[in-house]
Motif scaffolding. Structure first.
Motif, mmCIF file in Angstrom:
data_model
loop_
_atom_site.group_PDB
_atom_site.id
_atom_site.type_symbol
_atom_site.label_atom_id
_atom_site.label_comp_id
_atom_site.label_asym_id
_atom_site.label_seq_id
_atom_site.Cartn_x
_atom_site.Cartn_y
_atom_site.Cartn_z
ATOM 1 N N LEU B 402 0.858 -1.182 0.000
ATOM 2 C CA LEU B 402 0.000 0.000 0.000
ATOM 3 C C LEU B 402 0.897 1.236 0.000
ATOM 4 O O LEU B 402 2.062 1.154 0.375
ATOM 5 C CB LEU B 402 -0.878 -0.005 1.255
ATOM 6 C CG LEU B 402 -1.849 -1.192 1.362
ATOM 7 C CD1 LEU B 402 -2.449 -1.286 2.745
ATOM 8 C CD2 LEU B 402 -2.928 -1.075 0.298
ATOM 9 N N PRO B 403 0.363 2.398 -0.421
ATOM 10 C CA PRO B 403 1.222 3.583 -0.506
ATOM 11 C C PRO B 403 1.827 3.946 0.855
ATOM 12 O O PRO B 403 1.119 4.037 1.854
ATOM 13 C CB PRO B 403 0.273 4.678 -0.979
ATOM 14 C CG PRO B 403 -0.894 3.971 -1.559
ATOM 15 C CD PRO B 403 -1.005 2.646 -0.865
ATOM 16 N N ARG B 404 3.133 4.145 0.850
ATOM 17 C CA ARG B 404 3.836 4.542 2.075
ATOM 18 C C ARG B 404 4.005 6.052 2.083
ATOM 19 O O ARG B 404 3.762 6.725 1.093
ATOM 20 C CB ARG B 404 5.213 3.857 2.115
ATOM 21 C CG ARG B 404 5.176 2.342 2.256
ATOM 22 C CD ARG B 404 5.162 1.923 3.718
ATOM 23 N NE ARG B 404 6.216 2.573 4.495
ATOM 24 C CZ ARG B 404 7.463 2.131 4.578
ATOM 25 N NH1 ARG B 404 7.829 1.025 3.966
ATOM 26 N NH2 ARG B 404 8.349 2.787 5.289
ATOM 27 N N ASP B 405 4.515 6.547 3.187
ATOM 28 C CA ASP B 405 4.664 7.993 3.329
ATOM 29 C C ASP B 405 5.542 8.610 2.240
ATOM 30 O O ASP B 405 5.280 9.711 1.759
ATOM 31 C CB ASP B 405 5.240 8.306 4.710
ATOM 32 C CG ASP B 405 5.206 9.786 5.002
ATOM 33 O OD1 ASP B 405 4.102 10.360 5.005
ATOM 34 O OD2 ASP B 405 6.276 10.388 5.205
ATOM 35 N N TRP B 406 6.604 7.893 1.825
ATOM 36 C CA TRP B 406 7.529 8.479 0.852
ATOM 37 C C TRP B 406 6.885 8.758 -0.497
ATOM 38 O O TRP B 406 7.415 9.525 -1.298
ATOM 39 C CB TRP B 406 8.773 7.607 0.681
ATOM 40 C CG TRP B 406 8.524 6.206 0.178
ATOM 41 C CD1 TRP B 406 8.404 5.080 0.925
ATOM 42 C CD2 TRP B 406 8.394 5.782 -1.189
ATOM 43 N NE1 TRP B 406 8.199 3.981 0.125
ATOM 44 C CE2 TRP B 406 8.196 4.379 -1.166
ATOM 45 C CE3 TRP B 406 8.427 6.436 -2.434
ATOM 46 C CZ2 TRP B 406 8.025 3.622 -2.343
ATOM 47 C CZ3 TRP B 406 8.262 5.686 -3.594
ATOM 48 C CH2 TRP B 406 8.061 4.301 -3.538
ATOM 49 N N GLU B 413 13.252 14.249 3.953
ATOM 50 C CA GLU B 413 14.323 13.368 3.482
ATOM 51 C C GLU B 413 14.018 11.941 3.893
ATOM 52 O O GLU B 413 13.214 11.709 4.804
ATOM 53 C CB GLU B 413 15.685 13.792 4.054
ATOM 54 C CG GLU B 413 15.738 13.682 5.566
ATOM 55 C CD GLU B 413 17.085 14.088 6.170
ATOM 56 O OE1 GLU B 413 18.097 13.467 5.835
ATOM 57 O OE2 GLU B 413 17.099 15.013 6.999
ATOM 58 N N ILE B 414 14.648 11.002 3.203
ATOM 59 C CA ILE B 414 14.550 9.598 3.615
ATOM 60 C C ILE B 414 15.626 9.390 4.682
ATOM 61 O O ILE B 414 16.782 9.743 4.474
ATOM 62 C CB ILE B 414 14.821 8.649 2.432
ATOM 63 C CG1 ILE B 414 13.836 8.879 1.292
ATOM 64 C CG2 ILE B 414 14.823 7.193 2.898
ATOM 65 C CD1 ILE B 414 12.471 8.309 1.478
ATOM 66 N N MET B 420 12.819 2.752 3.330
ATOM 67 C CA MET B 420 12.224 3.998 2.839
ATOM 68 C C MET B 420 11.392 4.710 3.920
ATOM 69 O O MET B 420 10.221 5.055 3.717
ATOM 70 C CB MET B 420 11.354 3.733 1.605
ATOM 71 C CG MET B 420 12.138 3.267 0.392
ATOM 72 S SD MET B 420 13.219 4.548 -0.297
ATOM 73 C CE MET B 420 12.070 5.554 -1.244
ATOM 74 N N VAL B 421 12.026 4.937 5.059
ATOM 75 C CA VAL B 421 11.359 5.628 6.152
ATOM 76 C C VAL B 421 11.709 7.107 6.080
ATOM 77 O O VAL B 421 12.884 7.469 6.003
ATOM 78 C CB VAL B 421 11.800 5.065 7.520
ATOM 79 C CG1 VAL B 421 11.038 5.746 8.639
ATOM 80 C CG2 VAL B 421 11.607 3.555 7.566
ATOM 81 N N THR B 422 10.702 7.964 6.099
ATOM 82 C CA THR B 422 10.946 9.395 5.932
ATOM 83 C C THR B 422 11.151 10.082 7.283
ATOM 84 O O THR B 422 10.762 9.556 8.330
ATOM 85 C CB THR B 422 9.748 10.082 5.255
ATOM 86 O OG1 THR B 422 8.639 10.034 6.159
ATOM 87 C CG2 THR B 422 9.375 9.403 3.960
ATOM 88 N N LYS B 423 11.739 11.254 7.194
ATOM 89 C CA LYS B 423 11.906 12.058 8.403
ATOM 90 C C LYS B 423 10.535 12.434 8.959
ATOM 91 O O LYS B 423 10.331 12.471 10.165
ATOM 92 C CB LYS B 423 12.717 13.314 8.076
ATOM 93 C CG LYS B 423 13.037 14.111 9.312
ATOM 94 C CD LYS B 423 13.958 15.266 9.035
ATOM 95 C CE LYS B 423 14.032 16.150 10.266
ATOM 96 N NZ LYS B 423 14.410 17.518 9.927
#
Ligand code: FAD
Ligand code: FAD
Lengths: 328, 481
Positions: B402-406, B413-414, B420-423
């Motif tokens: 499913l769509p992730r935050d990025w 930034e990642i 692929m975890v964003t700030k």
């Protein structure tokens, strides 16, 4: 900042701004290639040398002994002067057929179509889990790369008295970093009967007062929240407990080839590098590879040279096959 | 309504009620595992004032930390048992509520795979049990049909039972969402608050916690691996004994995901559900768990020999895994007891319910157990007024499909490239009504450092972002200390 999503008519997209990627980008521009775009997922370009605050870098390529960060800065400046375009904070998320790259950046997601792509994503060390090391999951377990980024980029230390695992060149570099950061390793362990690199390592270990245990491996990592001790066993099965507050896993480099392994490109499952021909070209002819991705772990100077050489192949390919449209 | 409505109680926020108590509530739930979180949600929505008390700095510090994340249909649960009822109700409830909470569901289905004649011989029993448990859509697949579905499975597979509705969920976001919804509907939570003692005055409980006293009309013991100890220390006696049973797992690289789409279950034996091969909601393939009796209730360590065996068994069933790198290893501890079944004990006289021995199906059974607790309290004469318009809670999606935050711009930034975890995600996880209480809690909320490199690229940046946020941090000091 260049918006990678609005970058049209890309001749060559380069994934990774380490020594290999930047050397290739500079060489491509010098050989008259028009639109060269480097895609870098970090907020700063330069690759691994950015956080290696020690020499020697630059001997082969710049005929000077430099530290990693100043070497990285020089490479970036040279690339900028040569007219290389750079998109930072830009992650390539997938490699599509014939040079179509999926990308994510804080500006949005999308694709870029490049005539040719150079993959120069480097290497990383094998972490504790992939080595199937026994024990608990705790704070204080690190790799050299992580330690160096903490020390040189963030001024932080993850432990004070770690056990160091491995005796490769990089382990040597790890000892220096510890020294600089005021970290005192309590032991250095090597599974094999001999250190991977003999002379300097034994000397350095001796110099820093770190006892070197050969034929010895970790059989348990103990602690509650943070590492408190490790149990090690030697080849005869003698077990000893070493008090420490961290474990530093050094070396056992593995290519950062996740993009390749998730894509249509052929991967050599033994080396975990992409399969290439004599021109460093991958199984999809729009893709090339260079740098540590192809041979972990080489010194930066060799990656630089390889990036430059691969750039000549790409430039020649573009010239000769300009009429052949690999892209869609 | 938003975070204004949400009560993460810190020791200095005294609430009216009792002069000496830090907090008073209708119901105190001891333990922030998946079971406690589900009970808190249910009872808050039923209109009770609830307080969840957890000894760790964050939820999910016990059995719920490491499991297989399978949403069980209960096809093989003991027939007519409370476990079967709770698993089935929990399953149905999850299907009903997951979308509104933004919780993912990966519709994998499962294959109970027979690799030998002996295993095949048990199929009739499994079918029968399935029917008795109301799971009527089981069907037999031939070797050819299996290999059509799962072409990468080793071809010495003989036959399998297809369990179409056995699915995979996110083991951490689910309980997180349950408790968050409880808090956003008036509930409270206390962390670093081990319950050590208590007294009952015939109407109310007064629980001694490390943060102060909590007063409550009812107590629900959801202390998982410590359920027996809590009963003994506070209630005075216990009817069961926890026999911790560890399960180790090996996680393969995401490149392996394309090799498998279903959960591959073994033919169950008396003692254990056996070693499973399954896709995770995060896009990996996992093999495990083992079943190892041990003394320790907290030592979830792994050992090389067992991990190596697991890898071998996985490769035997899915040969192409031999080429796949290993991403991670982990272990979870089941709160098993000397008996097989759930140990749910209702002490009417003392307004106390123990949900003990929720051994290996609690992730699924939790929502069902929560309904069961509600029923028991109704029987006891409680009359809470169900919330008419409860606050709808949502949690960030971590599922790979499913769509992730990025995928949404503006993330700064990642931080963790492998996952692929964003700030933006990290910052959010450290705020709000149920902020991460530890680095582990932050990892479970975001997946940071859980990927291939296990922190090679991102731990420095993460150390910087979390500096001074937790008691135990990645960095132990600065360079010039
Ligand atoms: C601890 C350590 C110490 C070292 N010390 C020395 C030394 O003293 N002297 C020396 O000569 N060499 C040293 N080296 C080796 C040197 O750093 C490497 O040879 C060199 O950096 C390799 O260059 P590269 O371009 O192949 O890859 P890297 O420098 O690793 O660069 C790869 C780049 O690709 C980016 N990237 C990866 N994936 C993606 C993606 N999907 N999207 C966008 N960007 C991506 C990364 O962010 C990174 O910036 C050391 C290495 C280490 C790890
Ligand atoms: C290896 C393994 C695989 C599994 N696979 C699945 C699966 O695929 N599907 C499924 O549905 N289920 C599965 N399970 C089962 C599920 O994980 C458990 O049933 C569930 O986690 C039990 O949760 P709990 O809330 O009862 O206990 P716990 O998670 O142990 O929670 C108890 C909490 O109470 C706290 N606590 C204890 N004592 C005190 C005290 N005195 N004061 C305050 N707080 C206290 C603890 O810190 C802890 O956080 C598996 C379990 C394991 C171990």
């Amino acid at each position: 900042m260049i918006n990678p999503l609005k970058y049209d008519n890309c001749d060559v997209a380069i994934i990774g701004s380490g020594p290999a990627g930047l050397a290739a980008a500079i060489a491509l521009k010098k050989q008259g290639v028009n639109r060269v775009l480097v895609l870098e997922r970090e907020s700063e370009a330069g690759g691994i040398p950015r956080h290696c605050g020690h020499p020697p870098f630059g001997v082969l390529e710049h005929a000077r002994v430099m530290t990693g960060p100043s070497y990285a800065k020089k490479n970036i400046r040279t690339a900028q002067n040569a007219g290389v375009d750079m998109a930072l904070k830009t992650s390539v998320t997938a490699l599509g057929v014939k040079g179509e790259l999926s990308i994510a950046s804080p500006l949005g997601t999308g694709t870029i179509q490049a005539k040719r792509v150079l993959i120069a994503t480097g290497v990383r060390e094998t972490p504790r889990s992939a080595r199937l090391i026994s024990g608990s999951r705790l704070l204080g377990i690190s790799t050299t790369g992580a330690l160096q980024s903490m020390v040189y980029l963030k001024n932080l230390i993850p432990f004070r008295n770690p056990v160091v695992v491995g005796t490769e060149i990089v382990s040597f570099s790890a000892l220096f970093t510890c020294k600089k950061a005021g970290i005192h390793p309590v032991a250095m362990l090597e599974e094999k009967p001999k250190p991977s690199i003999m002379q300097p390592l034994q000397k350095a270990a001796h110099l820093f007062g770190v006892p070197l245990f050969l034929n010895t491996q970790i059989i348990n990592i103990i602690g509650k929240d943070r590492v408190e001790a490790v149990k090690v066993a030697d080849i005869e099965g003698n077990i000893r407990k070493i008090d420490c507050d961290g474990v530093l896993f050094t070396g056992l480099f593995t290519p950062e080839s996740s993009l390749v392994s998730m894509s249509h490109l052929k991967l050599d499952h033994n080396t975990k590098s992409p399969v290439i021909d004599e021109f460093n070209r991958c199984s999809d002819l729009a893709y090339y590879a260079a740098g540590n991705l192809l041979q972990p772990l080489n010194i930066a100077g060799n990656c630089w040279r390889q990036g430059r050489k691969t750039a000549s192949f790409i430039a020649k390919d573009l010239k000769e096959n300009a009429h052949v449209n690999l892209g869609k | 309504m938003n975070s204004k409505n949400c009560n993460k109680t810190t020791p200095d926020t005294h609430k009216k009620g009792s002069s000496s108590s830090l907090i008073s509530a209708d119901i105190a739930i001891i333990g922030g595992g998946v079971v406690g979180c589900a009970v808190a949600r249910k009872m808050a929505l039923e209109g009770a004032s609830v307080v969840l008390i957890e000894k760790a700095p964050d939820i999910l510090d016990g059995a719920s930390k490491g499991n297989s994340a399978i949403l069980h249909t209960g096809f093989d649960a003991p027939v007519d048992s409370l476990e079967q009822k709770c698993v089935q109700n929990g399953y149905d409830e999850y299907i009903k509520i997951h979308e509104s909470l933004n919780l993912p569901l990966l519709k994998t289905s499962a294959l109970v795979a027979a690799w030998s004649k002996e295993e095949e011989d048990r199929f009739p029993d499994i079918f029968k049990k399935g029917v008795n448990n109301g799971v009527k859509d089981l069907c037999l697949l031939s070797r050819k049909e299996i290999l059509n579905l799962e072409p990468s499975l080793a071809n010495h597979i003989r036959s399998a039972i297809l369990v179409p509705k056995e699915y995979v969920i996110d083991p951490w976001s689910a309980p997180f969402a349950y408790l968050k919804q409880a808090l956003e509907n008036g509930g409270q939570a206390l962390f670093n608050a081990e319950v050590t003692k208590g007294r009952f005055d015939g109407t109310n409980w007064y629980l001694n916690t490390k943060q102060g006293e909590v007063q409550a009309g009812y107590v629900i013991n959801c202390a998982g691996l410590y359920g027996d100890i809590l009963d003994k220390n506070v209630l005075g006696s216990t009817q069961f004994q926890i026999k911790p049973r560890k399960g180790q797992f090996v996680v393969f690289d995401k490149a392996a995901r394309k090799l498998l789409s279903s959960i591959i279950l073994p033919v169950p034996t008396e003692r254990t559900k056996g070693i499973v091969l399954f896709p995770t909601i995060f896009g990996n393939i996992v093999v495990g768990p083992t079943a190892e009796e041990q003394e320790s209730r907290s030592n979830a360590s792994v050992d090389k020999k067992t991990l190596t065996l697991l890898v071998e068994q996985a490769i035997e069933k899915l040969p192409a895994l031999a080429k796949m790198p290993i991403t991670a290893t982990y272990a979870g501890i089941r709160p098993a007891t000397e008996k097989k079944h759930y140990r749910v004990i209702h002490n009417h006289d003392k307004n106390w319910i123990t949900l003990g021995g929720i051994r290996s199906t609690g992730l699924t059974g939790a929502l069902g157990l929560a309904c069961h607790v509600h029923d028991l309290l109704l029987q006891q004469g409680s009359d809470f007024k169900k919330l008419e318009t409860p606050v709808t809670t949502t949690v960030p999606n971590l599922a790979e499909h499913l769509p992730r935050d990025w995928a949404r711009e503006g993330y700064e930034e990642i931080i963790c490239h492998c996952e692929m975890v964003t700030k933006r995600e990290i910052t959010a996880a450290m705020k709000g009504c149920l902020p991460a209480g530890s680095i582990d809690g932050l990892k479970r909320r975001t997946r940071a450092t859980m990927g291939r490199c296990q922190g090679f690229y991102c731990s420095a940046r993460l150390a910087e972002l979390t500096k001074e946020k937790f008691t135990n941090t990645i960095g132990v000091g600065e360079l010039d200390d």
